[in-house]
Design a protein around this motif. Structure first.
Motif, PDB file in Angstrom:
ATOM      1  N   HIS A   1       0.863  -1.178   0.077  1.00 52.75           N
ATOM      2  CA  HIS A   1       0.223  -0.002   0.113  1.00 52.75           C
ATOM      3  C   HIS A   1       0.757   1.305  -0.059  1.00 52.75           C
ATOM      4  O   HIS A   1       0.380   2.231  -0.403  1.00 52.75           O
ATOM      5  N   ARG A   2       1.976   1.064   0.408  1.00 50.45           N
ATOM      6  CA  ARG A   2       3.054   2.340   0.312  1.00 50.45           C
ATOM      7  C   ARG A   2       3.636   2.702  -1.280  1.00 50.45           C
ATOM      8  O   ARG A   2       4.559   3.517  -1.212  1.00 50.45           O
ATOM      9  N   VAL A   3       3.285   2.039  -2.198  1.00 46.17           N
ATOM     10  CA  VAL A   3       3.804   2.114  -3.306  1.00 46.17           C
ATOM     11  C   VAL A   3       2.557   2.982  -4.256  1.00 46.17           C
ATOM     12  O   VAL A   3       1.343   2.593  -4.303  1.00 46.17           O
ATOM     13  N   VAL A   4       3.108   4.061  -4.600  1.00 43.82           N
ATOM     14  CA  VAL A   4       2.034   5.142  -5.643  1.00 43.82           C
ATOM     15  C   VAL A   4       2.667   5.376  -6.871  1.00 43.82           C
ATOM     16  O   VAL A   4       3.839   5.167  -7.062  1.00 43.82           O
ATOM     17  N   GLY A   5       1.844   5.812  -7.748  1.00 46.67           N
ATOM     18  CA  GLY A   5       2.175   6.507  -8.745  1.00 46.67           C
ATOM     19  C   GLY A   5       3.027   7.691  -8.636  1.00 46.67           C
ATOM     20  O   GLY A   5       3.073   8.202  -7.747  1.00 46.67           O
ATOM     21  N   THR A   6       3.510   8.343  -9.909  1.00 53.07           N
ATOM     22  CA  THR A   6       4.198   9.370 -10.022  1.00 53.07           C
ATOM     23  C   THR A   6       3.520  10.677  -9.524  1.00 53.07           C
ATOM     24  O   THR A   6       2.165  10.738  -9.552  1.00 53.07           O
ATOM     25  N   GLY A   7       4.175  11.339  -8.521  1.00 58.67           N
ATOM     26  CA  GLY A   7       3.709  12.343  -7.959  1.00 58.67           C
ATOM     27  C   GLY A   7       2.642  12.331  -6.619  1.00 58.67           C
ATOM     28  O   GLY A   7       1.920  13.109  -6.491  1.00 58.67           O
ATOM     29  N   GLY A   8       2.698  10.951  -6.230  1.00 57.77           N
ATOM     30  CA  GLY A   8       1.942  10.684  -5.323  1.00 57.77           C
ATOM     31  C   GLY A   8       0.412  10.235  -5.668  1.00 57.77           C
ATOM     32  O   GLY A   8      -0.529   9.962  -4.846  1.00 57.77           O
ATOM     33  N   ARG A   9       0.260   9.832  -6.918  1.00 57.13           N
ATOM     34  CA  ARG A   9      -1.239   9.349  -7.459  1.00 57.13           C
ATOM     35  C   ARG A   9      -1.265   8.124  -6.912  1.00 57.13           C
ATOM     36  O   ARG A   9      -0.467   7.135  -7.130  1.00 57.13           O
ATOM     37  N   LEU A  10      -2.606   7.854  -6.533  1.00 54.58           N
ATOM     38  CA  LEU A  10      -2.945   6.425  -6.104  1.00 54.58           C
ATOM     39  C   LEU A  10      -3.539   5.854  -7.206  1.00 54.58           C
ATOM     40  O   LEU A  10      -4.557   6.219  -8.045  1.00 54.58           O
ATOM     41  N   SER A  11      -2.801   4.584  -7.709  1.00 54.39           N
ATOM     42  CA  SER A  11      -3.178   4.184  -8.951  1.00 54.39           C
ATOM     43  C   SER A  11      -4.518   3.147  -8.686  1.00 54.39           C
ATOM     44  O   SER A  11      -5.254   2.805  -9.967  1.00 54.39           O
ATOM     45  N   LEU A  12      -4.744   2.434  -7.647  1.00 54.32           N
ATOM     46  CA  LEU A  12      -5.746   1.744  -7.355  1.00 54.32           C
ATOM     47  C   LEU A  12      -6.983   2.576  -7.260  1.00 54.32           C
ATOM     48  O   LEU A  12      -7.018   3.395  -6.436  1.00 54.32           O
ATOM     49  N   PRO A  13      -7.963   2.493  -8.102  1.00 54.42           N
ATOM     50  CA  PRO A  13      -9.237   3.076  -8.092  1.00 54.42           C
ATOM     51  C   PRO A  13      -9.844   2.949  -6.709  1.00 54.42           C
ATOM     52  O   PRO A  13     -10.258   1.846  -6.131  1.00 54.42           O
ATOM     53  N   ALA A  14     -10.543   4.073  -6.169  1.00 56.22           N
ATOM     54  CA  ALA A  14     -11.345   4.387  -4.969  1.00 56.22           C
ATOM     55  C   ALA A  14     -12.680   3.615  -5.414  1.00 56.22           C
ATOM     56  O   ALA A  14     -13.182   3.398  -6.585  1.00 56.22           O
ATOM     57  N   GLY A  15     -13.202   2.873  -4.374  1.00 52.30           N
ATOM     58  CA  GLY A  15     -14.553   2.085  -4.321  1.00 52.30           C
ATOM     59  C   GLY A  15     -14.211   0.553  -5.045  1.00 52.30           C
ATOM     60  O   GLY A  15     -15.095  -0.176  -5.017  1.00 52.30           O
ATOM     61  N   THR A  16     -12.921   0.115  -5.072  1.00 51.39           N
ATOM     62  CA  THR A  16     -12.581  -1.096  -5.350  1.00 51.39           C
ATOM     63  C   THR A  16     -12.038  -1.721  -3.761  1.00 51.39           C
ATOM     64  O   THR A  16     -11.392  -0.751  -3.058  1.00 51.39           O
ATOM     65  N   PRO A  17     -12.163  -3.103  -3.720  1.00 56.09           N
ATOM     66  CA  PRO A  17     -11.656  -3.595  -2.348  1.00 56.09           C
ATOM     67  C   PRO A  17     -10.156  -3.064  -2.364  1.00 56.09           C
ATOM     68  O   PRO A  17      -9.611  -2.597  -1.102  1.00 56.09           O
ATOM     69  N   ALA A  18      -9.256  -3.272  -3.118  1.00 55.69           N
ATOM     70  CA  ALA A  18      -7.756  -2.875  -3.060  1.00 55.69           C
ATOM     71  C   ALA A  18      -7.725  -1.542  -2.913  1.00 55.69           C
ATOM     72  O   ALA A  18      -6.889  -1.100  -2.278  1.00 55.69           O
ATOM     73  N   GLY A  19      -8.280  -0.570  -3.482  1.00 59.82           N
ATOM     74  CA  GLY A  19      -8.248   0.821  -3.728  1.00 59.82           C
ATOM     75  C   GLY A  19      -8.432   1.257  -2.271  1.00 59.82           C
ATOM     76  O   GLY A  19      -7.912   2.160  -1.661  1.00 59.82           O
ATOM     77  N   ASP A  20      -9.474   0.813  -1.751  1.00 59.79           N
ATOM     78  CA  ASP A  20     -10.203   1.381  -0.414  1.00 59.79           C
ATOM     79  C   ASP A  20      -9.185   0.670   0.570  1.00 59.79           C
ATOM     80  O   ASP A  20      -9.097   1.397   1.650  1.00 59.79           O
ATOM     81  N   GLU A  21      -8.593  -0.562   0.464  1.00 63.83           N
ATOM     82  CA  GLU A  21      -7.680  -0.810   1.565  1.00 63.83           C
ATOM     83  C   GLU A  21      -6.431  -0.048   1.464  1.00 63.83           C
ATOM     84  O   GLU A  21      -6.149   0.085   2.804  1.00 63.83           O
ATOM     85  N   GLN A  22      -5.880   0.164   0.425  1.00 65.46           N
ATOM     86  CA  GLN A  22      -4.746   0.962   0.379  1.00 65.46           C
ATOM     87  C   GLN A  22      -5.081   2.513   0.912  1.00 65.46           C
ATOM     88  O   GLN A  22      -4.118   2.907   1.987  1.00 65.46           O
ATOM     89  N   ARG A  23      -6.199   3.068   0.802  1.00 68.14           N
ATOM     90  CA  ARG A  23      -6.358   4.507   1.467  1.00 68.14           C
ATOM     91  C   ARG A  23      -6.631   4.156   2.919  1.00 68.14           C
ATOM     92  O   ARG A  23      -5.957   5.208   3.405  1.00 68.14           O
ATOM     93  N   ALA A  24      -7.247   3.353   3.394  1.00 68.43           N
ATOM     94  CA  ALA A  24      -7.769   2.893   4.605  1.00 68.43           C
ATOM     95  C   ALA A  24      -6.006   3.014   5.436  1.00 68.43           C
ATOM     96  O   ALA A  24      -5.932   3.330   6.484  1.00 68.43           O
TER      97      ALA A  24
END
Length: 121
Positions: free
Chosen positions: A70-93
């Motif tokens: 979850h500590r790996v992000v796209g260029t410039g701090g962009r979150l690659s995993l979409p919000a609203g998906t299980p993995a994306g929500d888990e990364q954000r949490a």
């Protein structure tokens, strides 16, 4: 068949298993409350310009892994995993639980980006 972990330290891994091992070792060093980009992680692992490979490899981690994916992000701090998906929500949490502010699908890479110390010569 040679052992995939025979790659010498400081040199890029030459087998698929060796490349994954180098990636996992680099990822395990990213401290809580910090993030790295896919490209930076590839570089830290000695894999050169392999940001896309890093992303696809991390997507294949088994459920329950202890690696801090979850500590790996796209260029410039962009979150690659979409919000609203299980993995994306888990990364954000997970990032929020470590004290990072997630705003506009990004984290502040200047504030939370991990910059490991350069080894002194």
């Amino acid at each position: 068949m040679s052992d995939p972990q025979d790659s010498p330290p400081g040199f890029p891994a030459t087998t698929a298993a060796g490349r994954r091992e180098a990636l996992y070792l680099a990822l395990a060093q990213v401290p809580a409350g910090k993030v790295v980009s896919y490209g930076q992680l590839a570089d830290l692992a000695g894999l050169g310009r392999a940001a896309r490979w890093v992303g696809s490899t991390l997507a294949q981690l088994p459920d329950g892994t202890r690696l801090p994916w979850h500590r790996v992000v796209g260029t410039g701090g962009r979150l690659s995993l979409p919000a609203g998906t299980p993995a994306g929500d888990e990364q954000r949490a997970r990032l929020r639980a470590e004290g990072l502010l997630v705003e506009g699908n990004r984290v502040d890479i200047r504030r939370h980006g991990w910059r490991p110390m350069e080894p002194s010569g």
